[in-house]
Design a protein around this motif. Structure first.
Motif, PDB file in Angstrom:
ATOM      1  N   SER A 132      29.810  48.983  59.597  1.00  0.00           N
ATOM      2  CA  SER A 132      29.943  49.399  58.357  1.00  0.00           C
ATOM      3  C   SER A 132      31.453  49.258  58.136  1.00  0.00           C
ATOM      4  O   SER A 132      32.382  49.975  58.974  1.00  0.00           O
ATOM      5  CB  SER A 132      29.368  50.711  58.208  1.00  0.00           C
ATOM      6  N   ASN A 133      31.919  49.044  56.971  1.00  0.00           N
ATOM      7  CA  ASN A 133      33.248  48.932  56.400  1.00  0.00           C
ATOM      8  C   ASN A 133      33.757  50.278  55.798  1.00  0.00           C
ATOM      9  O   ASN A 133      34.756  50.713  55.695  1.00  0.00           O
ATOM     10  CB  ASN A 133      33.581  48.059  55.203  1.00  0.00           C
ATOM     11  N   ASN A 134      32.825  51.407  55.736  1.00  0.00           N
ATOM     12  CA  ASN A 134      33.103  52.768  55.332  1.00  0.00           C
ATOM     13  C   ASN A 134      33.289  53.669  56.424  1.00  0.00           C
ATOM     14  O   ASN A 134      33.395  54.758  56.162  1.00  0.00           O
ATOM     15  CB  ASN A 134      32.133  53.095  54.415  1.00  0.00           C
ATOM     16  N   CYS A 135      32.985  53.219  57.757  1.00  0.00           N
ATOM     17  CA  CYS A 135      32.633  54.130  58.791  1.00  0.00           C
ATOM     18  C   CYS A 135      34.142  53.956  60.018  1.00  0.00           C
ATOM     19  O   CYS A 135      34.252  52.787  60.469  1.00  0.00           O
ATOM     20  CB  CYS A 135      31.345  53.757  59.478  1.00  0.00           C
ATOM     21  N   PHE A 136      34.651  55.040  60.085  1.00  0.00           N
ATOM     22  CA  PHE A 136      35.705  54.986  60.809  1.00  0.00           C
ATOM     23  C   PHE A 136      35.488  54.574  62.289  1.00  0.00           C
ATOM     24  O   PHE A 136      36.116  54.068  63.023  1.00  0.00           O
ATOM     25  CB  PHE A 136      36.892  55.942  60.760  1.00  0.00           C
ATOM     26  N   TYR A 137      34.061  55.134  62.572  1.00  0.00           N
ATOM     27  CA  TYR A 137      33.597  54.606  64.194  1.00  0.00           C
ATOM     28  C   TYR A 137      33.617  53.342  64.446  1.00  0.00           C
ATOM     29  O   TYR A 137      33.808  52.762  65.331  1.00  0.00           O
ATOM     30  CB  TYR A 137      32.568  55.416  64.536  1.00  0.00           C
ATOM     31  N   CYS A 138      33.289  52.637  63.210  1.00  0.00           N
ATOM     32  CA  CYS A 138      33.018  51.252  63.438  1.00  0.00           C
ATOM     33  C   CYS A 138      34.327  50.409  63.207  1.00  0.00           C
ATOM     34  O   CYS A 138      34.746  49.542  63.973  1.00  0.00           O
ATOM     35  CB  CYS A 138      32.108  50.596  62.220  1.00  0.00           C
ATOM     36  N   GLN A 139      35.008  50.721  62.277  1.00  0.00           N
ATOM     37  CA  GLN A 139      36.362  50.300  61.936  1.00  0.00           C
ATOM     38  C   GLN A 139      37.679  50.673  63.073  1.00  0.00           C
ATOM     39  O   GLN A 139      38.384  49.875  63.035  1.00  0.00           O
ATOM     40  CB  GLN A 139      36.996  50.617  60.710  1.00  0.00           C
ATOM     41  N   LYS A 140      37.257  51.578  63.594  1.00  0.00           N
ATOM     42  CA  LYS A 140      38.222  52.240  64.781  1.00  0.00           C
ATOM     43  C   LYS A 140      39.553  52.199  63.876  1.00  0.00           C
ATOM     44  O   LYS A 140      40.737  51.661  64.286  1.00  0.00           O
ATOM     45  CB  LYS A 140      38.276  51.595  65.946  1.00  0.00           C
ATOM     46  N   ASN A 141      40.008  52.788  62.792  1.00  0.00           N
ATOM     47  CA  ASN A 141      40.830  52.958  62.072  1.00  0.00           C
ATOM     48  C   ASN A 141      41.955  54.258  62.083  1.00  0.00           C
ATOM     49  O   ASN A 141      41.804  54.863  62.914  1.00  0.00           O
ATOM     50  CB  ASN A 141      40.803  52.548  60.482  1.00  0.00           C
ATOM     51  N   GLU A 142      42.763  54.102  61.110  1.00  0.00           N
ATOM     52  CA  GLU A 142      43.844  55.160  61.248  1.00  0.00           C
ATOM     53  C   GLU A 142      43.214  56.727  61.121  1.00  0.00           C
ATOM     54  O   GLU A 142      43.618  57.847  61.740  1.00  0.00           O
ATOM     55  CB  GLU A 142      44.943  55.136  60.261  1.00  0.00           C
ATOM     56  N   ALA A 143      42.292  56.815  60.101  1.00  0.00           N
ATOM     57  CA  ALA A 143      41.419  57.971  60.038  1.00  0.00           C
ATOM     58  C   ALA A 143      40.886  58.667  61.442  1.00  0.00           C
ATOM     59  O   ALA A 143      40.932  59.606  61.708  1.00  0.00           O
ATOM     60  CB  ALA A 143      40.482  57.913  58.792  1.00  0.00           C
ATOM     61  N   LEU A 144      40.311  57.421  62.235  1.00  0.00           N
ATOM     62  CA  LEU A 144      39.810  57.921  63.464  1.00  0.00           C
ATOM     63  C   LEU A 144      40.767  58.405  64.332  1.00  0.00           C
ATOM     64  O   LEU A 144      40.895  59.447  65.308  1.00  0.00           O
ATOM     65  CB  LEU A 144      38.916  56.731  64.152  1.00  0.00           C
ATOM     66  N   ASP A 145      41.999  57.475  64.464  1.00  0.00           N
ATOM     67  CA  ASP A 145      43.064  57.823  65.318  1.00  0.00           C
ATOM     68  C   ASP A 145      44.018  59.424  65.098  1.00  0.00           C
ATOM     69  O   ASP A 145      44.438  59.741  65.945  1.00  0.00           O
ATOM     70  CB  ASP A 145      44.209  56.625  65.166  1.00  0.00           C
ATOM     71  N   GLU A 146      43.690  59.785  63.682  1.00  0.00           N
ATOM     72  CA  GLU A 146      44.289  60.901  63.431  1.00  0.00           C
ATOM     73  C   GLU A 146      43.406  62.299  64.194  1.00  0.00           C
ATOM     74  O   GLU A 146      44.106  63.368  64.482  1.00  0.00           O
ATOM     75  CB  GLU A 146      44.193  61.221  62.042  1.00  0.00           C
ATOM     76  N   LEU A 147      42.191  61.878  64.203  1.00  0.00           N
ATOM     77  CA  LEU A 147      41.240  63.093  65.001  1.00  0.00           C
ATOM     78  C   LEU A 147      41.078  62.817  66.490  1.00  0.00           C
ATOM     79  O   LEU A 147      41.017  64.133  67.037  1.00  0.00           O
ATOM     80  CB  LEU A 147      39.820  63.098  64.329  1.00  0.00           C
ATOM     81  N   MET A 148      41.198  61.524  67.142  1.00  0.00           N
ATOM     82  CA  MET A 148      40.718  61.662  68.435  1.00  0.00           C
ATOM     83  C   MET A 148      41.840  60.439  69.149  1.00  0.00           C
ATOM     84  O   MET A 148      42.150  59.466  68.352  1.00  0.00           O
ATOM     85  CB  MET A 148      39.594  61.507  68.558  1.00  0.00           C
TER      86      MET A 148
END
Length: 139
Positions: free
Chosen positions: A2-18
């Motif tokens: 999914s383009n709206n899911c940071f678990y799928c995209q592994k993007n900066e929002a995910l990197d900020e948390l874990m």
């Protein structure tokens, strides 16, 4: 995916948390940056599903095997008294389990863990690396 899911995209929002620890058979294991609960991790399914019943039997078995393997590694790495499991995803619809180590003399013992405790307990890069190495050694 999914383009709206940071678990799928592994993007900066995910990197900020874990911080990614490693890929497992059906999922990815992360260390939470917020460390009120020392050793707190998260296991996210590799694939955009939201419920256990959305998985095939084989996917479910592999995912639960990953969750179990990660929890056992945390127990061995950090001498955890109890691992709490949280499977929410109301706001982030992607199948994942929070693995929250609880210690008899630590925060939240005997109750539900806080999702985002305040004040946050953040560590140095070296301390995160030490925690990650301990988990990896016990997988």
């Amino acid at each position: 995916m999914s383009n709206n899911c940071f678990y799928c995209q592994k993007n900066e929002a995910l990197d900020e948390l874990m911080i990614e620890i490693c890929e497992l058979e059906a999922s990815t294991l992360y260390l939470f940056k917020e460390q009120t609960y020392r050793g707190r991790c998260l296991v996210a399914f590799n694939g955009h599903k939201n419920e256990l019943f959305d998985l095939t039997d084989e996917e479910r078995d592999l995912f639960i095997k990953d969750v179990t393997r990660a929890a056992k590694a945390m127990k061995l790495a950090f001498d955890v008294n109890k691992v709490n499991y949280g499977a929410y995803s109301d706001k982030m619809p992607h199948l994942h389990f929070h693995l929250v180590p609880k210690y008899e003399d630590g925060p939240g013992w005997g109750g539900t863990f806080e999702m985002m405790p305040s004040p946050k307990v953040l560590l140095s890069e070296e301390e995160y690396t030490q925690l990650i190495d301990k988990v990896r050694e016990n997988l």
